[in-house]
Design a protein around this motif. Structure first.
Motif, PDB file in Angstrom:
ATOM      1  N   VAL A  43       0.850  -1.200   0.000  1.00  0.00           N
ATOM      2  CA  VAL A  43       0.000   0.000   0.000  1.00  0.00           C
ATOM      3  C   VAL A  43       0.885   1.250   0.000  1.00  0.00           C
ATOM      4  CG1 VAL A  43      -1.927  -1.120   1.213  1.00  0.00           C
ATOM      5  CG2 VAL A  43      -0.156   0.080   2.537  1.00  0.00           C
ATOM      6  N   GLU A  44       0.258   2.398  -0.357  1.00  0.00           N
ATOM      7  CA  GLU A  44       0.922   3.693  -0.264  1.00  0.00           C
ATOM      8  C   GLU A  44       1.253   3.974   1.194  1.00  0.00           C
ATOM      9  OE1 GLU A  44       1.586   5.708  -2.771  1.00  0.00           O
ATOM     10  OE2 GLU A  44       0.366   4.926  -4.415  1.00  0.00           O
ATOM     11  N   PRO A  45       2.247   4.791   1.509  1.00  0.00           N
ATOM     12  CA  PRO A  45       3.088   5.523   0.558  1.00  0.00           C
ATOM     13  C   PRO A  45       4.339   4.756   0.118  1.00  0.00           C
ATOM     14  CG  PRO A  45       3.580   6.261   2.772  1.00  0.00           C
ATOM     15  CD  PRO A  45       2.499   5.226   2.896  1.00  0.00           C
ATOM     16  N   PHE A  46       4.691   3.686   0.830  1.00  0.00           N
ATOM     17  CA  PHE A  46       5.999   3.074   0.551  1.00  0.00           C
ATOM     18  C   PHE A  46       5.930   2.005  -0.542  1.00  0.00           C
ATOM     19  CE2 PHE A  46       6.281   4.293   5.136  1.00  0.00           C
ATOM     20  CZ  PHE A  46       7.232   5.274   4.988  1.00  0.00           C
ATOM     21  N   LEU A  47       4.713   1.460  -0.798  1.00  0.00           N
ATOM     22  CA  LEU A  47       4.565   0.359  -1.751  1.00  0.00           C
ATOM     23  C   LEU A  47       5.601  -0.728  -1.484  1.00  0.00           C
ATOM     24  CD1 LEU A  47       3.648   2.300  -4.996  1.00  0.00           C
ATOM     25  CD2 LEU A  47       2.146   0.995  -3.475  1.00  0.00           C
ATOM     26  N   LYS A  48       5.712  -1.069  -0.210  1.00  0.00           N
ATOM     27  CA  LYS A  48       6.621  -2.118   0.227  1.00  0.00           C
ATOM     28  C   LYS A  48       5.832  -3.426   0.254  1.00  0.00           C
ATOM     29  CE  LYS A  48       6.359  -3.412   3.786  1.00  0.00           C
ATOM     30  NZ  LYS A  48       5.582  -4.603   4.233  1.00  0.00           N
ATOM     31  N   ASN A  49       6.422  -4.506  -0.211  1.00  0.00           N
ATOM     32  CA  ASN A  49       5.715  -5.784  -0.234  1.00  0.00           C
ATOM     33  C   ASN A  49       5.759  -6.478   1.132  1.00  0.00           C
ATOM     34  OD1 ASN A  49       5.134  -5.705  -3.021  1.00  0.00           O
ATOM     35  ND2 ASN A  49       7.202  -6.424  -3.499  1.00  0.00           N
ATOM     36  N   GLY A  50       4.575  -6.760   1.671  1.00  0.00           N
ATOM     37  CA  GLY A  50       4.466  -7.683   2.796  1.00  0.00           C
ATOM     38  C   GLY A  50       4.029  -9.025   2.236  1.00  0.00           C
ATOM     39  N   TYR A  51       4.438 -10.113   2.894  1.00  0.00           N
ATOM     40  CA  TYR A  51       4.173 -11.453   2.368  1.00  0.00           C
ATOM     41  C   TYR A  51       3.513 -12.352   3.405  1.00  0.00           C
ATOM     42  CZ  TYR A  51       7.275 -10.319  -1.527  1.00  0.00           C
ATOM     43  OH  TYR A  51       7.832  -9.741  -2.634  1.00  0.00           O
ATOM     44  N   VAL A  52       2.636 -13.218   2.905  1.00  0.00           N
ATOM     45  CA  VAL A  52       2.144 -14.365   3.658  1.00  0.00           C
ATOM     46  C   VAL A  52       2.584 -15.606   2.899  1.00  0.00           C
ATOM     47  CG1 VAL A  52       0.127 -15.643   4.464  1.00  0.00           C
ATOM     48  CG2 VAL A  52       0.109 -13.142   4.510  1.00  0.00           C
ATOM     49  N   LEU A  53       3.326 -16.494   3.549  1.00  0.00           N
ATOM     50  CA  LEU A  53       3.672 -17.783   2.962  1.00  0.00           C
ATOM     51  C   LEU A  53       2.942 -18.861   3.745  1.00  0.00           C
ATOM     52  CD1 LEU A  53       7.569 -17.500   2.538  1.00  0.00           C
ATOM     53  CD2 LEU A  53       5.755 -16.623   1.047  1.00  0.00           C
ATOM     54  N   GLY A  54       2.427 -19.865   3.044  1.00  0.00           N
ATOM     55  CA  GLY A  54       1.679 -20.908   3.735  1.00  0.00           C
ATOM     56  C   GLY A  54       1.944 -22.287   3.149  1.00  0.00           C
ATOM     57  N   CYS A  55       1.835 -23.287   4.011  1.00  0.00           N
ATOM     58  CA  CYS A  55       1.927 -24.682   3.577  1.00  0.00           C
ATOM     59  C   CYS A  55       0.551 -25.132   3.109  1.00  0.00           C
ATOM     60  CB  CYS A  55       2.413 -25.561   4.732  1.00  0.00           C
ATOM     61  SG  CYS A  55       2.381 -27.324   4.340  1.00  0.00           S
ATOM     62  N   GLU A  56       0.464 -25.556   1.848  1.00  0.00           N
ATOM     63  CA  GLU A  56      -0.825 -25.911   1.259  1.00  0.00           C
ATOM     64  C   GLU A  56      -1.407 -27.180   1.885  1.00  0.00           C
ATOM     65  OE1 GLU A  56       2.097 -25.907  -0.071  1.00  0.00           O
ATOM     66  OE2 GLU A  56       2.464 -27.695  -1.302  1.00  0.00           O
ATOM     67  N   GLU A  57      -0.589 -27.968   2.578  1.00  0.00           N
ATOM     68  CA  GLU A  57      -1.097 -29.205   3.186  1.00  0.00           C
ATOM     69  C   GLU A  57      -1.533 -29.010   4.633  1.00  0.00           C
ATOM     70  OE1 GLU A  57       1.135 -32.891   2.905  1.00  0.00           O
ATOM     71  OE2 GLU A  57       1.696 -32.318   0.853  1.00  0.00           O
ATOM     72  N   THR A  58      -0.674 -28.366   5.420  1.00  0.00           N
ATOM     73  CA  THR A  58      -0.952 -28.284   6.866  1.00  0.00           C
ATOM     74  C   THR A  58      -1.649 -26.990   7.260  1.00  0.00           C
ATOM     75  OG1 THR A  58       1.108 -27.172   7.399  1.00  0.00           O
ATOM     76  CG2 THR A  58       1.169 -29.594   7.297  1.00  0.00           C
ATOM     77  N   ARG A  59      -1.665 -25.987   6.341  1.00  0.00           N
ATOM     78  CA  ARG A  59      -2.224 -24.658   6.611  1.00  0.00           C
ATOM     79  C   ARG A  59      -1.472 -23.920   7.712  1.00  0.00           C
ATOM     80  NH1 ARG A  59      -4.636 -24.933   1.922  1.00  0.00           N
ATOM     81  NH2 ARG A  59      -5.622 -22.936   2.319  1.00  0.00           N
ATOM     82  N   GLU A  60      -0.200 -24.217   7.898  1.00  0.00           N
ATOM     83  CA  GLU A  60       0.628 -23.358   8.736  1.00  0.00           C
ATOM     84  C   GLU A  60       1.324 -22.342   7.837  1.00  0.00           C
ATOM     85  OE1 GLU A  60       1.693 -26.206  12.526  1.00  0.00           O
ATOM     86  OE2 GLU A  60       3.233 -25.863  11.036  1.00  0.00           O
ATOM     87  N   GLY A  61       1.665 -21.180   8.427  1.00  0.00           N
ATOM     88  CA  GLY A  61       2.278 -20.152   7.599  1.00  0.00           C
ATOM     89  C   GLY A  61       3.143 -19.194   8.388  1.00  0.00           C
ATOM     90  N   VAL A  62       3.746 -18.251   7.659  1.00  0.00           N
ATOM     91  CA  VAL A  62       4.508 -17.165   8.271  1.00  0.00           C
ATOM     92  C   VAL A  62       4.093 -15.845   7.623  1.00  0.00           C
ATOM     93  CG1 VAL A  62       6.525 -18.552   8.906  1.00  0.00           C
ATOM     94  CG2 VAL A  62       6.439 -17.472   6.648  1.00  0.00           C
ATOM     95  N   LEU A  63       4.262 -14.759   8.382  1.00  0.00           N
ATOM     96  CA  LEU A  63       4.011 -13.405   7.897  1.00  0.00           C
ATOM     97  C   LEU A  63       5.369 -12.719   7.800  1.00  0.00           C
ATOM     98  CD1 LEU A  63       1.096 -12.185   7.606  1.00  0.00           C
ATOM     99  CD2 LEU A  63       1.582 -10.893   9.675  1.00  0.00           C
ATOM    100  N   ILE A  64       5.644 -12.064   6.682  1.00  0.00           N
ATOM    101  CA  ILE A  64       6.964 -11.459   6.481  1.00  0.00           C
ATOM    102  C   ILE A  64       6.821  -9.963   6.247  1.00  0.00           C
ATOM    103  CG2 ILE A  64       9.033 -11.436   5.040  1.00  0.00           C
ATOM    104  CD1 ILE A  64       8.425 -14.394   4.376  1.00  0.00           C
ATOM    105  N   ASP A  65       7.571  -9.186   7.032  1.00  0.00           N
ATOM    106  CA  ASP A  65       7.667  -7.729   6.871  1.00  0.00           C
ATOM    107  C   ASP A  65       6.311  -7.018   6.889  1.00  0.00           C
ATOM    108  OD1 ASP A  65      10.386  -7.984   6.722  1.00  0.00           O
ATOM    109  OD2 ASP A  65      10.576  -7.327   4.637  1.00  0.00           O
ATOM    110  N   PRO A  66       5.509  -7.193   7.921  1.00  0.00           N
ATOM    111  CA  PRO A  66       4.228  -6.476   7.940  1.00  0.00           C
ATOM    112  C   PRO A  66       4.425  -4.971   8.140  1.00  0.00           C
ATOM    113  CG  PRO A  66       4.577  -7.590  10.047  1.00  0.00           C
ATOM    114  CD  PRO A  66       5.710  -8.005   9.129  1.00  0.00           C
ATOM    115  N   GLY A  67       3.969  -4.198   7.167  1.00  0.00           N
ATOM    116  CA  GLY A  67       4.026  -2.730   7.251  1.00  0.00           C
ATOM    117  C   GLY A  67       2.622  -2.170   7.270  1.00  0.00           C
TER     118      GLY A  67
END
Ligand SMILES: [Zn+2]
Ligand SMILES: [Zn+2]
Length: 217
Positions: free
Chosen positions: A8-32
């Motif tokens: 999102v504005e103003p920084f247009l920095k990418n935040g990521y969600v990665l998830g395991c398609e089998e177990t539905r566990e995941g991580v959140l990366i760089d939340p801005g």
């Protein structure tokens, strides 16, 4: 692997969600500032988030940590060399004329070769200083497959490299990190950057003007 990107504005920095398609566990990366969108993406995939992982502690990558932690109540990881930046988040905001809230303390510093886990996936933290002292790249792969993806923060971009004019930045160190850590991966390795579109190691090796031999000192 489930991969969701939000910016999102103003920084247009990418935040990521990665998830395991089998177990539905995941991580959140760089939340801005896009943190609510990341949390919504995690909900839509019904992911059980295990960690909040930071590639580095520049303002744009950490302004959503507090809200993410409130929502998820999971540990926040950072490289120790960036903790001074992390703790100075309000001063960073003032320097940009952008008021931000204090963020909760980091829960653990990255160390050793032991990977972090979400479902069938491992995350290896690779120290890649140069954009800042505590910059890391996250190497992510499924246990039963050889392919890796790289979440590189602001170390490498499609067609460019991270800026080195902020405190802790150093161009020679950044180029060394890119050559020794990132370019050691195979050409088809997908790269997710802190800003802009995804790329691959091979594409950057061939076309990134900052990575030609003459620029490597
Ligand atoms: Zn940065
Ligand atoms: Zn950034």
């Amino acid at each position: 692997m489930i991969v969701e990107t939000r910016a999102v504005e103003p920084f247009l920095k990418n935040g990521y969600v990665l998830g395991c398609e089998e177990t539905r566990e995941g991580v959140l990366i760089d939340p801005g500032d896009e943190v609510e969108d990341l949390l919504e993406a995690a909900r839509q995939h019904q992911l059980d988030i295990r960690y909040i992982l930071l590639t580095h502690a520049h303002l744009d990558h950490i302004t959503g940590v507090g809200r993410a932690k409130n929502a998820l109540n999971v540990p926040v990881g950072l490289h120790e060399a960036d903790n001074f930046l992390y703790r100075a988040v309000r001063q960073q905001g003032m320097a940009f004329g952008y008021p931000v809230d204090e963020q909760p303390p980091v829960d653990f510093f990255y160390k050793g070769d032991e990977p972090l886990r979400f479902g069938k996936y491992s995350v290896w933290v690779r120290h890649t200083p140069g954009h800042c002292s505590g910059g890391v790249c996250l190497e992510v792969g499924r246990d039963d497959r050889p392919e890796r993806v790289l979440v590189v923060g602001d170390t490498l971009f499609a067609g460019s490299i991270g800026r080195t004019d902020l405190p802790g930045g150093d161009t020679a160190t950044l180029l060394r990190s890119i050559h020794e850590v990132l370019l050691a991966f195979p050409d088809d390795t997908v790269v997710y950057s802190g800003h802009g579109r995804p790329t691959t190691i091979g594409h950057e090796r061939r076309t990134n003007p900052f990575l030609t031999a003459t620029n490597f000192s």
